[in-house]
Write an enzyme that holds these catalytic residues in place. Sequence first.
Site, PDB file in Angstrom:
ATOM      1  N   PHE A 270       0.443   3.565   1.859  1.00 57.09           N
ATOM      2  CA  PHE A 270       1.383   2.623   2.593  1.00 57.09           C
ATOM      3  C   PHE A 270       1.969   1.575   1.172  1.00 57.09           C
ATOM      4  CE2 PHE A 270       2.423  -0.398   6.356  1.00 57.09           C
ATOM      5  CZ  PHE A 270       3.778  -0.142   6.094  1.00 57.09           C
TER       6      PHE A 270
ATOM      7  N   TYR B  20     -15.963  -5.805   6.974  1.00 59.69           N
ATOM      8  CA  TYR B  20     -14.534  -5.932   6.256  1.00 59.69           C
ATOM      9  C   TYR B  20     -14.011  -7.126   5.720  1.00 59.69           C
ATOM     10  CZ  TYR B  20      -9.697  -5.269   5.641  1.00 59.69           C
ATOM     11  OH  TYR B  20      -7.928  -5.440   5.270  1.00 59.69           O
TER      12      TYR B  20
ATOM     13  N   ASP C 194     -13.264  -6.254  17.294  1.00 58.42           N
ATOM     14  CA  ASP C 194     -11.799  -6.108  17.272  1.00 58.42           C
ATOM     15  C   ASP C 194     -11.569  -7.566  17.742  1.00 58.42           C
ATOM     16  OD1 ASP C 194      -9.808  -4.528  17.376  1.00 58.42           O
ATOM     17  OD2 ASP C 194      -9.316  -4.657  19.741  1.00 58.42           O
TER      18      ASP C 194
HETATM   19  N1  LIG Z   1      -1.849  -1.988   6.553  1.00 62.49           N
HETATM   20  C1  LIG Z   1      -2.320  -3.523   6.864  1.00 62.49           C
HETATM   21  O1  LIG Z   1      -2.086  -3.938   7.824  1.00 62.49           O
HETATM   22  C2  LIG Z   1      -2.808  -4.355   6.406  1.00 62.49           C
HETATM   23  C3  LIG Z   1      -3.192  -5.542   6.564  1.00 62.49           C
HETATM   24  C4  LIG Z   1      -4.462  -6.583   5.583  1.00 62.49           C
HETATM   25  C5  LIG Z   1      -4.607  -6.316   4.440  1.00 62.49           C
HETATM   26  N2  LIG Z   1      -4.762  -4.663   4.095  1.00 62.49           N
HETATM   27  C6  LIG Z   1      -4.761  -4.674   2.578  1.00 62.49           C
HETATM   28  O2  LIG Z   1      -3.815  -3.793   1.973  1.00 62.49           O
HETATM   29  C7  LIG Z   1      -4.081  -3.252   1.326  1.00 62.49           C
HETATM   30  C8  LIG Z   1      -3.853  -1.856   1.047  1.00 62.49           C
HETATM   31  O3  LIG Z   1      -3.249  -1.528   2.492  1.00 62.49           O
HETATM   32  P1  LIG Z   1      -2.249  -0.285   2.669  1.00 62.49           P
HETATM   33  O4  LIG Z   1      -1.931  -1.040   4.139  1.00 62.49           O
HETATM   34  O5  LIG Z   1      -1.582   0.342   1.960  1.00 62.49           O
HETATM   35  O6  LIG Z   1      -3.625   1.214   2.871  1.00 62.49           O
HETATM   36  P2  LIG Z   1      -3.554   2.625   2.728  1.00 62.49           P
HETATM   37  O7  LIG Z   1      -4.328   3.170   2.476  1.00 62.49           O
HETATM   38  O8  LIG Z   1      -2.529   2.795   2.968  1.00 62.49           O
HETATM   39  O9  LIG Z   1      -3.768   2.556   1.038  1.00 62.49           O
HETATM   40  C9  LIG Z   1      -5.075   2.385   0.272  1.00 62.49           C
HETATM   41  C10 LIG Z   1      -5.010   3.091  -0.958  1.00 62.49           C
HETATM   42  O10 LIG Z   1      -6.264   3.031  -1.858  1.00 62.49           O
HETATM   43  C11 LIG Z   1      -6.304   4.036  -1.927  1.00 62.49           C
HETATM   44  N3  LIG Z   1      -8.216   3.763  -2.263  1.00 62.49           N
HETATM   45  C12 LIG Z   1      -9.062   3.626  -1.228  1.00 62.49           C
HETATM   46  N4  LIG Z   1      -9.935   3.293  -1.776  1.00 62.49           N
HETATM   47  C13 LIG Z   1     -10.293   4.011  -3.440  1.00 62.49           C
HETATM   48  C14 LIG Z   1     -11.023   3.694  -3.934  1.00 62.49           C
HETATM   49  N5  LIG Z   1     -11.825   3.430  -4.243  1.00 62.49           N
HETATM   50  N6  LIG Z   1     -10.333   4.232  -5.139  1.00 62.49           N
HETATM   51  C15 LIG Z   1      -8.874   4.115  -5.966  1.00 62.49           C
HETATM   52  N7  LIG Z   1      -8.236   4.115  -4.560  1.00 62.49           N
HETATM   53  C16 LIG Z   1      -8.777   3.817  -3.692  1.00 62.49           C
HETATM   54  C17 LIG Z   1      -6.785   4.823  -0.948  1.00 62.49           C
HETATM   55  O11 LIG Z   1      -5.966   6.250  -1.887  1.00 62.49           O
HETATM   56  C18 LIG Z   1      -4.889   4.479  -0.231  1.00 62.49           C
HETATM   57  O12 LIG Z   1      -3.264   5.290  -1.393  1.00 62.49           O
HETATM   58  C19 LIG Z   1      -5.810  -2.914   0.964  1.00 62.49           C
HETATM   59  O13 LIG Z   1      -6.110  -3.855   0.497  1.00 62.49           O
HETATM   60  C20 LIG Z   1      -5.855  -3.461   2.773  1.00 62.49           C
HETATM   61  O14 LIG Z   1      -7.261  -4.078   3.074  1.00 62.49           O
HETATM   62  C21 LIG Z   1      -3.268  -3.862   4.622  1.00 62.49           C
END
Ligand SMILES: NC(=O)c1ccc[n+]([C@@H]2O[C@H](COP(=O)([O-])OP(=O)(O)OC[C@H]3O[C@@H](n4cnc5c(N)ncnc54)[C@H](O)[C@@H]3O)[C@@H](O)[C@H]2O)c1
Length: 327
Positions: A11, A159, A290
């Site tokens: 995303f 996490y 949560d």
């Molecule tokens: N979306 C949120 O609200 C949010 C909030 C806080 C932190 N984050 C952090 O932001 C980052 C991105 O989040 P997002 O919402 O885009 O998540 P997402 O799941 O949409 O994207 C993560 C991507 O990483 C890839 N991935 C997962 N494990 C992997 C691995 N072992 N090796 C290679 N690729 C891998 C997945 O295929 C996916 O395309 C993450 O680190 C998440 O923890 C997101």
Amino acid sequence: MKWCITGGCGFIGSSLVRRLQAVGGQQIRVIDNLSVGSREDLSQAALFMEVDAEKFPDFDAQQAPVILVVDDIRNEKVLSAAAKGADVLVHLAANTGVQPSIADPRRDCEINVIGTLNALEAARGGAAGRFVFASSGAPVAGNVPPIHEAVPPRPVAPYGASKLAGEGYCAAYFNTFGLETVSLRFGNVYGPYSSHKSSVVAKFIKTAIAGEKIEIYGDGDQTRDFIYVDDLIDALWLAATVRGIGGETFQVASGAETTINELAETMVPLLRAANMRHVEVVHGNPLRGDAKRNFADTSKISRMLGWSPKVTLKEGLENTIAWFTNN
Ligand SMILES: NC(=O)c1ccc[n+]([C@@H]2O[C@H](COP(=O)([O-])OP(=O)(O)OC[C@H]3O[C@@H](n4cnc5c(N)ncnc54)[C@H](O)[C@@H]3O)[C@@H](O)[C@H]2O)c1
């Protein structure tokens, strides 16, 4: 600039690629194991070329503005090859979210801690100037909000512990090796292109589109800090480009405390206006792990980087619902 982006099919990653394409003149390498994001997600952001892990061309010989290699961040060799010659490594790939970390804490640790260590090593070995780490409010979720950069670490779920370890390694790599690391603690990010997400906004919209009842876990008085994806990408750009912020951590959120009940009250009329007239809200059991309250004080990023969110919750939700219904 030359960018290496882990998790670039996800995303936030694909939204960053889309922004970099719009800026123009950027060279991008994505490494993603496609466990969540897909080639199609990336193709909606940019035309890309897929290469084998062994065949990474030098950035200077790169034939396409965006290159994808399908591999895992636990594979340190491939990650090092991907990062070689990059100006900035944006580390987004992760085991995302509280519930998967509760279901399998070891897997969460291996992906989020070892994966982040691999990414830092790759950036150090490849002489990247900047490393941007996607953290979250989870490392400090056990504090009474508003959370900010000076409150003590107090993770509630695995996490939060694994993201805290990532922040720790980022600080250590700056202090020990001089790698300019920046940790961004994202709030609850929502927006277009989030159809595979199970976070609350995406889930509510998908449930409404499917004609089912929207379920709020517990009494709905739990609070979150919602940040629209375009605002978040603005912050990522600043973290990757502003000089002199190595070793820093920033909260990136709206600063507003919104209950899940308030979120639902804002969304229901918007969903009804988008032809989901049947939409109904019910309350279910609370979720383990949560956080009860979560919102951030964002004065540090505002003071140091001049960043503040531009999109209101209502505008962001309208855009997001419009995207989901059109796609
Ligand atoms: N979306 C949120 O609200 C949010 C909030 C806080 C932190 N984050 C952090 O932001 C980052 C991105 O989040 P997002 O919402 O885009 O998540 P997402 O799941 O949409 O994207 C993560 C991507 O990483 C890839 N991935 C997962 N494990 C992997 C691995 N072992 N090796 C290679 N690729 C891998 C997945 O295929 C996916 O395309 C993450 O680190 C998440 O923890 C997101």
